[in-house]
Motif scaffolding. Structure first.
Motif, PDB file in Angstrom:
ATOM      1  N   MET A  70      50.614  -6.161 -19.314  1.00 55.16           N
ATOM      2  CA  MET A  70      49.275  -5.381 -19.202  1.00 55.16           C
ATOM      3  C   MET A  70      48.288  -5.719 -20.062  1.00 55.16           C
ATOM      4  N   ASN A  71      46.985  -6.408 -19.409  1.00 57.71           N
ATOM      5  CA  ASN A  71      46.007  -6.883 -20.256  1.00 57.71           C
ATOM      6  C   ASN A  71      44.754  -5.825 -20.193  1.00 57.71           C
ATOM      7  N   LEU A  72      44.868  -5.032 -21.429  1.00 61.82           N
ATOM      8  CA  LEU A  72      43.614  -3.826 -21.381  1.00 61.82           C
ATOM      9  C   LEU A  72      42.738  -4.158 -22.682  1.00 61.82           C
ATOM     10  N   THR A  73      43.406  -4.282 -23.781  1.00 59.82           N
ATOM     11  CA  THR A  73      42.464  -4.160 -25.131  1.00 59.82           C
ATOM     12  C   THR A  73      41.596  -5.647 -25.207  1.00 59.82           C
ATOM     13  N   GLU A  74      40.603  -5.382 -25.642  1.00 55.51           N
ATOM     14  CA  GLU A  74      39.747  -6.467 -26.119  1.00 55.51           C
ATOM     15  C   GLU A  74      39.311  -6.555 -27.621  1.00 55.51           C
ATOM     16  N   PRO A  75      38.696  -7.479 -28.344  1.00 57.79           N
ATOM     17  CA  PRO A  75      38.538  -7.372 -29.710  1.00 57.79           C
ATOM     18  C   PRO A  75      37.605  -6.183 -30.051  1.00 57.79           C
ATOM     19  N   HIS A  76      36.631  -5.853 -29.128  1.00 57.09           N
ATOM     20  CA  HIS A  76      35.780  -4.844 -29.535  1.00 57.09           C
ATOM     21  C   HIS A  76      35.959  -3.495 -28.885  1.00 57.09           C
ATOM     22  N   CYS A  77      37.107  -3.345 -28.111  1.00 61.37           N
ATOM     23  CA  CYS A  77      37.460  -2.068 -27.465  1.00 61.37           C
ATOM     24  C   CYS A  77      38.932  -1.865 -27.486  1.00 61.37           C
ATOM     25  N   GLY A  78      39.319  -0.751 -27.629  1.00 62.26           N
ATOM     26  CA  GLY A  78      40.696  -0.475 -27.560  1.00 62.26           C
ATOM     27  C   GLY A  78      40.901   0.910 -26.593  1.00 62.26           C
ATOM     28  N   THR A  79      40.732   1.972 -26.929  1.00 65.72           N
ATOM     29  CA  THR A  79      40.973   3.127 -26.411  1.00 65.72           C
ATOM     30  C   THR A  79      39.908   3.275 -25.323  1.00 65.72           C
ATOM     31  N   ASP A  80      38.441   2.927 -25.903  1.00 64.10           N
ATOM     32  CA  ASP A  80      37.057   2.874 -25.076  1.00 64.10           C
ATOM     33  C   ASP A  80      37.110   1.664 -24.047  1.00 64.10           C
ATOM     34  N   LEU A  81      37.717   1.806 -23.093  1.00 59.23           N
ATOM     35  CA  LEU A  81      37.754   0.724 -21.965  1.00 59.23           C
ATOM     36  C   LEU A  81      36.454   0.356 -21.163  1.00 59.23           C
ATOM     37  N   GLY A  82      35.700   1.427 -21.440  1.00 59.64           N
ATOM     38  CA  GLY A  82      34.498   1.302 -20.741  1.00 59.64           C
ATOM     39  C   GLY A  82      33.474   0.429 -21.341  1.00 59.64           C
ATOM     40  N   LEU A  83      33.795  -0.197 -22.605  1.00 64.53           N
ATOM     41  CA  LEU A  83      33.152  -1.206 -23.309  1.00 64.53           C
ATOM     42  C   LEU A  83      33.716  -2.668 -22.743  1.00 64.53           C
ATOM     43  N   LEU A  84      34.480  -2.578 -21.965  1.00 63.48           N
ATOM     44  CA  LEU A  84      35.043  -4.016 -22.111  1.00 63.48           C
ATOM     45  C   LEU A  84      34.266  -5.056 -21.305  1.00 63.48           C
ATOM     46  N   ARG A  85      34.473  -6.199 -21.402  1.00 60.80           N
ATOM     47  CA  ARG A  85      33.435  -7.238 -21.065  1.00 60.80           C
ATOM     48  C   ARG A  85      34.082  -8.418 -20.225  1.00 60.80           C
ATOM     49  N   THR A  86      35.297  -8.487 -20.025  1.00 54.64           N
ATOM     50  CA  THR A  86      36.198  -9.438 -19.419  1.00 54.64           C
ATOM     51  C   THR A  86      35.519  -9.281 -17.688  1.00 54.64           C
ATOM     52  N   LYS A  87      35.126 -10.447 -17.348  1.00 58.96           N
ATOM     53  CA  LYS A  87      34.496 -10.380 -15.935  1.00 58.96           C
ATOM     54  C   LYS A  87      35.173 -11.029 -14.920  1.00 58.96           C
ATOM     55  N   ALA A  88      35.007 -10.647 -13.705  1.00 60.07           N
ATOM     56  CA  ALA A  88      35.474 -10.983 -12.399  1.00 60.07           C
ATOM     57  C   ALA A  88      34.381 -11.628 -11.439  1.00 60.07           C
ATOM     58  N   VAL A  89      34.382 -12.612 -11.034  1.00 63.51           N
ATOM     59  CA  VAL A  89      33.418 -13.501 -10.148  1.00 63.51           C
ATOM     60  C   VAL A  89      34.161 -13.630  -8.850  1.00 63.51           C
ATOM     61  N   PRO A  90      33.576 -12.941  -7.825  1.00 62.24           N
ATOM     62  CA  PRO A  90      34.366 -13.330  -6.490  1.00 62.24           C
ATOM     63  C   PRO A  90      33.718 -14.543  -6.009  1.00 62.24           C
ATOM     64  N   GLN A  91      35.001 -15.243  -5.350  1.00 65.60           N
ATOM     65  CA  GLN A  91      34.975 -16.730  -4.715  1.00 65.60           C
ATOM     66  C   GLN A  91      34.566 -16.714  -3.256  1.00 65.60           C
ATOM     67  N   GLY A  92      34.787 -15.707  -2.884  1.00 65.34           N
ATOM     68  CA  GLY A  92      34.706 -15.740  -1.309  1.00 65.34           C
ATOM     69  C   GLY A  92      35.830 -15.848  -0.488  1.00 65.34           C
ATOM     70  N   ASP A  93      36.940 -16.343  -1.122  1.00 66.90           N
ATOM     71  CA  ASP A  93      38.227 -16.751  -0.466  1.00 66.90           C
ATOM     72  C   ASP A  93      39.184 -15.563  -0.579  1.00 66.90           C
ATOM     73  N   GLY A  94      38.754 -14.241  -1.098  1.00 68.86           N
ATOM     74  CA  GLY A  94      39.665 -13.043  -1.599  1.00 68.86           C
ATOM     75  C   GLY A  94      40.144 -13.519  -3.094  1.00 68.86           C
ATOM     76  N   THR A  95      39.808 -14.390  -3.761  1.00 66.38           N
ATOM     77  CA  THR A  95      40.204 -14.583  -5.313  1.00 66.38           C
ATOM     78  C   THR A  95      38.990 -14.317  -6.115  1.00 66.38           C
ATOM     79  N   TYR A  96      39.082 -14.151  -7.187  1.00 66.65           N
ATOM     80  CA  TYR A  96      38.201 -13.966  -8.211  1.00 66.65           C
ATOM     81  C   TYR A  96      38.364 -14.889  -9.516  1.00 66.65           C
ATOM     82  N   ARG A  97      37.457 -15.301 -10.226  1.00 66.90           N
ATOM     83  CA  ARG A  97      37.422 -15.981 -11.400  1.00 66.90           C
ATOM     84  C   ARG A  97      37.412 -15.199 -12.652  1.00 66.90           C
ATOM     85  N   ILE A  98      38.426 -15.067 -13.407  1.00 71.78           N
ATOM     86  CA  ILE A  98      38.430 -13.897 -14.427  1.00 71.78           C
ATOM     87  C   ILE A  98      38.268 -14.752 -15.769  1.00 71.78           C
TER      88      ILE A  98
END
Length: 595
Positions: free
Chosen positions: A162-190
């Motif tokens: 499970m990859n949830l927690t980030e350095p600036h957010c634990g319980t408050d997941l609304g603050l997470l910054r990890t981004k996903a960019v769609p590639q147009g082929d069904g995959t995303y760049r994470i």
């Protein structure tokens, strides 16, 4: 003394208290006759005590090692033990047959998981998290994702995280910054950094399937814009075998107080390839499937470490000679009496045992409802079971880990100065157990979840159903003289819990801080009530066995420990009620600058 799995306790609960054979007409239960279950538990006891337990101190002392090439080596013996785990089919016990699992009820699998965690908590986290990943994909993945990943996760051939927690957010997941960019082929760049990822990198499996929370560009802020992605360490080839290395890596390991044998990783996703699980912006819903399972598992970890610590303390107390009994020598031919003769030592051991035996029953009872929620054809049974799973999960996680840690602390106290050294196992149990109060949502968060969300869900239907069930048990057994102390104690603490519930309903809405201030005491009051219900149920079975002429001392001992719970632990319910009803005024009165 080495850990001895409590198979007799498990069989008592599964066969006599929960009567799982009554559900033999349901999927999974049809293959779980008690003869089969007993064989499974006997083999599980051998594996966990003979293979996993000896590696527990090894993992603690050696820990995991990170190398500059971003690889992680687990402690000596872990790879061989994991291979034996997979070859024995243990990870597949509770998985669905269509994906290679054995399809047994989760409550049976829980018995194995408890043994595994008591024997070696750090090791057991690897397959435990893998099963959580399996459950999330099972609930939200596409047919293609299920076909690709689930057989390998079910068998343990591949690991999961499970990859949830980030350095600036634990319980408050609304603050997470990890981004996903769609590639147009069904995959995303994470892209993003995740921390405290248990089992994020290791040498036990040929691939690791990371389930990652990320935000697709342009989606809403806060928790509403979070999606869930599968990000495998190696991208599977067309034939399903591991292929190209994905751009996700472990950048280092945390130095921790305990669970040294489990790799707690800093994970870097640098435009790693990921696949969306389920719908966009619905990631938290799916992750909570995994987290709720994990929270029950963490409650089990608190119980399991308490069990192992209790066993070590009881063995030490029978062996350690120190002083004489207050009522005269009990070991007159020796230089001193075993410390077990001293009332305060017995208090600690009896506290531990009274909590552990009923805590295990409460955990198994709830897990059985989880099975019924999936398998029972009766919609009313499924609804009640789902209600109970939602309501009891924060109670079990918070209460059993709080009490489990206290039991580990008492076990160290029984050991005296020896327990503070590393020559005895008490220190490791205490250190390993401590994380269980923190991860998968701290116990304070569990208490807030209980009073803020779970009580009010569906108009309070779950808690009112529980009250009605307890009332029915009391009414059915109040004329049984042999059960009088258990039934009266249960009725009294249930009334206290009901009083606290109504107080929260009236005062929590008027001032939310009242709910927050009362939450932990309320959670503990609920835990004590759950244990009281379990003790009453266990006492009824034990008393029935004795009345039928069964001379097995197991049943008499069960009643003795139960009476101790009623006399010396149940009164704590009144203290929790008194404290929670004081509200937030004094608690919040001190100005911030005075701290």
């Amino acid at each position: 003394m080495t850990y001895q799995p409590p198979v007799r306790e498990h069989l008592f609960l599964l066969r006599d208290v929960l009567e799982i054979e009554k559900h033999a007409n349901l999927p999974g239960f049809s293959d779980a006759s008690m003869d089969v279950v007993e064989q499974i538990l006997d083999e599980a006891a051998k594996f966990t005590s003979e293979v996993l337990a000896p590696l527990n101190p090894v993992g603690d002392k050696q820990g995991c090692h990170w190398a500059a090439d971003n690889t992680v080596t687990t402690p000596k013996g872990f790879k061989e033990a994991y291979k034996a785990l997979v070859e024995g089919g243990w990870p597949a016990l509770g998985a669905e047959p269509e994906f290679g699992g054995q399809g047994l009820p989760a409550v049976v699998n829980l018995a194995f998981s408890e043994m595994s965690s008591s024997a070696n908590m750090a090791f057991s986290m690897y397959p435990g998290l893998t099963h959580g990943a399996y459950s999330a994909i099972l609930n939200g993945g596409s047919d293609a994702q299920k076909a690709l990943y689930l057989p390998k996760l079910a068998s343990g051939q591949w690991g999961g995280t499970m990859n949830l927690t980030e350095p600036h957010c634990g319980t408050d997941l609304g603050l997470l910054r990890t981004k996903a960019v769609p590639q147009g082929d069904g995959t995303y760049r994470i892209s993003g950094q995740k921390i405290w990822i248990s089992g994020g990198e290791h040498d036990l499996t040929e691939n690791i399937v990371h389930l990652v929370l990320a935000r697709i560009e342009g989606t809403p802020a806060g928790t509403r814009g979070i999606s869930l992605f599968i990000v495998p360490k190696f991208i599977p080839k067309a034939d399903g075998t591991p292929g190209e290395r994905n751009n996700v890596k472990c950048a280092g390991l945390e130095e921790k107080m305990g669970i040294h044998g489990n790799a707690t990783c800093v994970m870097m996703h640098d435009e790693a390839t990921g696949w969306l699980v389920g719908e966009e912006n619905r990631g938290l819903n799916l992750m909570f499937v995994m987290m709720n399972e994990a929270r029950l598992g963490v409650g089990m970890q608190g119980l399991a470490q308490g069990e192992a610590a209790y066993q070590a303390a009881a063995a030490f107390a029978k062996d350690r000679l120190q002083g004489r009994a207050l009522t005269g020598p009990k070991n007159p031919d020796g230089p001193a009496d075993p410390i077990l003769v001293h009332p305060d030592v017995r208090r600690m051991l009896m506290d531990s045992r009274a909590i552990l035996e009923a805590g295990r029953a409460f955990l198994f009872w709830t897990a059985l409802h989880g099975d019924l929620a999936h398998a029972d054809p009766d919609e009313a049974v499924r609804q009640k079971a789902l209600d109970y799973m939602g309501l009891m999960t924060p109670v079990l996680k918070g209460y059993l880990t709080d009490r489990g840690f206290n039991i580990c602390s008492d076990a160290m106290q029984v050991h005296g100065g020896s327990g503070f050294t590393e020559h005895f196992p008490a220190s490791q149990y205490l250190r390993d157990c401590r994380i269980s109060l923190i991860y998968e949502g701290t116990n304070g968060v569990q208490a807030l979840d209980l009073v803020g969300r779970k009580l009010a869900a569906n108009g309070g239907r779950a808690v009112m159903t529980f009250f009605a069930e307890v009332d029915a048990f009391v009414a059915a057994n109040e004329d049984d003289a042999a059960l009088k102390p258990f039934v009266e104690g249960l009725a009294a603490v249930k009334a206290q819990l009901q009083d606290g519930t109504f107080w929260l309903m009236q005062n929590g809405l008027a001032n939310p801080d009242n709910a927050g201030a009362a939450s932990t005491d309320y959670m503990h009051l609920f835990g004590i009530t759950g244990l009281a219900y379990m003790w009453a149920k266990m006492a009824k079975v034990a008393q029935g066995k004795i009345a039928a002429g069964d001379a097995d001392p197991f049943y008499a001992n069960k009643l003795t420990v139960g009476r101790y719970f009623v006399e010396r632990i149940l009164p704590n319910g009144g203290a929790h009620l008194a404290k929670l009803k004081t509200g937030a005024a004094t608690l919040m009165a001190l100005p911030d600058e005075a701290f």
